[in-house]
Enzyme design. Structure first.
Site: not given
Length: 210
Positions: A95, A117, A153, A190, A192
């Protein structure tokens, strides 16, 4: 990133414990996880592993640690490390809240936050990886010349991050509002990033130090 649960995930990761630390065996002594010494770079949230493995190929004299919380995602990253035969990549099932404890005796030269996120709801602000509580953790493990590199983004997360880093008193070395408009040679995309860019989304990048 969330993937379908694989019941055998932990067994697979345990079988590859020379590459991935699943129980914080190397907490406080990350250098011992690598066969050779070198500067330490950390990616918080590995995605599918393209960024960290490509970076490791490009810079063989740097040791890279990828942190990921999802054991199912970690499987693919381990597979990529195995496929590439890289000796300067190690992975930690961890974590991000525990990053300062894990690297407590190590000094990190760079931290990468790639397409984290955005946690768009206000009540989740503290979960954003550029919130003050995380910046406090990063500041304790980065060396004096260490850099924090952030890509997204998400315009909202980008604006939040600018304000958060500035409020913390960080020094900005780079702020790019459209990374791909004049893409630097040092940029490694990446999974993403490829996906979001193909949809026409602008990619933002920040580099800053404490």
């Amino acid at each position: 990133m969330r993937m379908r649960n694989k019941p055998w995930a932990m067994d697979f990761l345990q079988e590859n414990n020379s590459i991935v630390d699943i129980d914080s065996t190397y907490s406080g002594r990350v250098g011992a996880f690598f066969p050779d010494t070198g500067p330490l770079h950390v990616e918080v949230g590995t995605g599918m592993g393209t960024f960290i493995t490509e970076l490791a190929k490009k810079y063989p004299d740097i040791n890279f640690v990828g942190i990921e919380l999802d054991k199912n995602v970690m499987i693919r990253v381990v597979e990529k490390v195995l496929e590439s035969g890289l000796l300067n990549v190690r992975l930690v099932l961890l974590d991000a809240n525990a990053i300062d404890a894990y690297f407590r005796n190590d000094k990190v030269s760079r931290i990468y936050l790639n397409f984290s996120d955005p946690w768009p709801k206000s009540r989740h602000e503290k979960r954003r990886l550029t919130s003050r509580s995380f910046l406090e953790k990063y500041s304790t493990i980065l060396d004096e010349e260490g850099l924090l590199q952030f890509k997204t983004d998400n315009r909202g997360l980008f604006e939040f991050s600018l304000i958060s880093l500035n409020s913390y008193g960080m020094d900005f070395h780079e702020v790019k509002l459209d990374l791909h408009a004049d893409e630097p040679e040092d940029n490694i995309r990446t999974e993403y990033e490829e996906k979001f860019s193909a949809k026409g989304n602008k990619i933002y990048r920040i580099r800053a130090s404490f």
